[in-house]
Motif scaffolding. Sequence first.
Motif, PDB file in Angstrom:
ATOM      1  N   LEU A   1       0.836  -1.190   0.000  1.00 29.76           N
ATOM      2  CA  LEU A   1       0.000   0.000   0.000  1.00 29.76           C
ATOM      3  C   LEU A   1       0.875   1.246   0.000  1.00 29.76           C
ATOM      4  CD1 LEU A   1      -2.574  -1.096   2.724  1.00 29.76           C
ATOM      5  CD2 LEU A   1      -2.854  -1.159   0.242  1.00 29.76           C
ATOM      6  N   PRO A   2       0.400   2.294  -0.640  1.00 29.24           N
ATOM      7  CA  PRO A   2       1.192   3.525  -0.601  1.00 29.24           C
ATOM      8  C   PRO A   2       1.225   4.084   0.811  1.00 29.24           C
ATOM      9  CG  PRO A   2      -0.933   3.918  -1.648  1.00 29.24           C
ATOM     10  CD  PRO A   2      -0.822   2.436  -1.384  1.00 29.24           C
ATOM     11  N   VAL A   3       2.305   4.746   1.148  1.00 28.58           N
ATOM     12  CA  VAL A   3       2.450   5.350   2.466  1.00 28.58           C
ATOM     13  C   VAL A   3       1.554   6.592   2.515  1.00 28.58           C
ATOM     14  CG1 VAL A   3       4.052   6.480   4.045  1.00 28.58           C
ATOM     15  CG2 VAL A   3       4.792   4.496   2.728  1.00 28.58           C
ATOM     16  N   PHE A   4       0.758   6.709   3.572  1.00 33.83           N
ATOM     17  CA  PHE A   4      -0.112   7.876   3.729  1.00 33.83           C
ATOM     18  C   PHE A   4       0.698   9.042   4.263  1.00 33.83           C
ATOM     19  CE2 PHE A   4      -2.694  10.688   6.296  1.00 33.83           C
ATOM     20  CZ  PHE A   4      -3.682  11.040   5.398  1.00 33.83           C
ATOM     21  N   ASP A   5       0.552  10.178   3.634  1.00 33.92           N
ATOM     22  CA  ASP A   5       1.172  11.412   4.110  1.00 33.92           C
ATOM     23  C   ASP A   5       0.125  12.509   4.002  1.00 33.92           C
ATOM     24  OD1 ASP A   5       2.755  13.554   4.831  1.00 33.92           O
ATOM     25  OD2 ASP A   5       4.342  13.133   3.386  1.00 33.92           O
ATOM     26  N   ALA A   6      -0.255  13.063   5.139  1.00 34.18           N
ATOM     27  CA  ALA A   6      -1.287  14.107   5.163  1.00 34.18           C
ATOM     28  C   ALA A   6      -0.918  15.285   4.278  1.00 34.18           C
ATOM     29  CB  ALA A   6      -1.512  14.579   6.601  1.00 34.18           C
TER      30      ALA A   6
ATOM     31  N   ASP B   1       0.000  15.394   1.374  1.00 36.03           N
ATOM     32  CA  ASP B   1      -0.570  15.229   0.033  1.00 36.03           C
ATOM     33  C   ASP B   1      -1.983  15.806  -0.075  1.00 36.03           C
ATOM     34  OD1 ASP B   1       1.774  13.912  -0.714  1.00 36.03           O
ATOM     35  OD2 ASP B   1       0.933  11.927  -0.290  1.00 36.03           O
ATOM     36  N   TYR B   2      -2.644  16.024   1.045  1.00 35.12           N
ATOM     37  CA  TYR B   2      -4.029  16.480   1.050  1.00 35.12           C
ATOM     38  C   TYR B   2      -4.185  17.912   1.555  1.00 35.12           C
ATOM     39  CZ  TYR B   2      -4.643  11.555   0.335  1.00 35.12           C
ATOM     40  OH  TYR B   2      -4.567  10.297  -0.184  1.00 35.12           O
TER      41      TYR B   2
ATOM     42  N   TYR C   1      -7.687  20.694   9.203  1.00 38.38           N
ATOM     43  CA  TYR C   1      -6.757  19.695   9.741  1.00 38.38           C
ATOM     44  C   TYR C   1      -6.242  20.127  11.111  1.00 38.38           C
ATOM     45  CZ  TYR C   1      -2.722  16.470   9.584  1.00 38.38           C
ATOM     46  OH  TYR C   1      -1.798  15.490   9.846  1.00 38.38           O
TER      47      TYR C   1
ATOM     48  N   ASP D   1       2.986  19.010   9.640  1.00 33.36           N
ATOM     49  CA  ASP D   1       2.478  18.574   8.336  1.00 33.36           C
ATOM     50  C   ASP D   1       2.099  19.771   7.470  1.00 33.36           C
ATOM     51  OD1 ASP D   1       2.769  15.883   9.010  1.00 33.36           O
ATOM     52  OD2 ASP D   1       0.659  15.632   9.584  1.00 33.36           O
TER      53      ASP D   1
END
Length: 101
Positions: free
Chosen positions: A9-14, A16-17, A27, A46
């Motif tokens: 799975l791709p690594v989640f990085d906030a 990106d959003y 956020y 972040d």
Amino acid sequence: MGRIKVAELPVFDAVDYLKTDQACAEYLTAALEDGDPALVTAALGDVARARGMSQLARDAGLTREGLYKALSDQGNPSFGTVLKVLRALGLQLHVAPAASA
């Protein structure tokens, strides 16, 4: 027995959003509502990464290294630093009555 193939799975990085001021504000508001200082610091980090640490440090009147240190996992930024960073991000801190339990 056969092997089970595990999907990567791709690594989640906030980061990106966090593309808009509204997304950043929501956020940070969610982190503040949680009440965990470490979570607030991480969320602020972040948002800072999403906006660009070097320019943000200059805008806040901090060194880039100082900003990284303050917003790191081990960081414990002063309230003054938090306010400088929020101001440099073009964000404001608001206070509202807590919801009744």
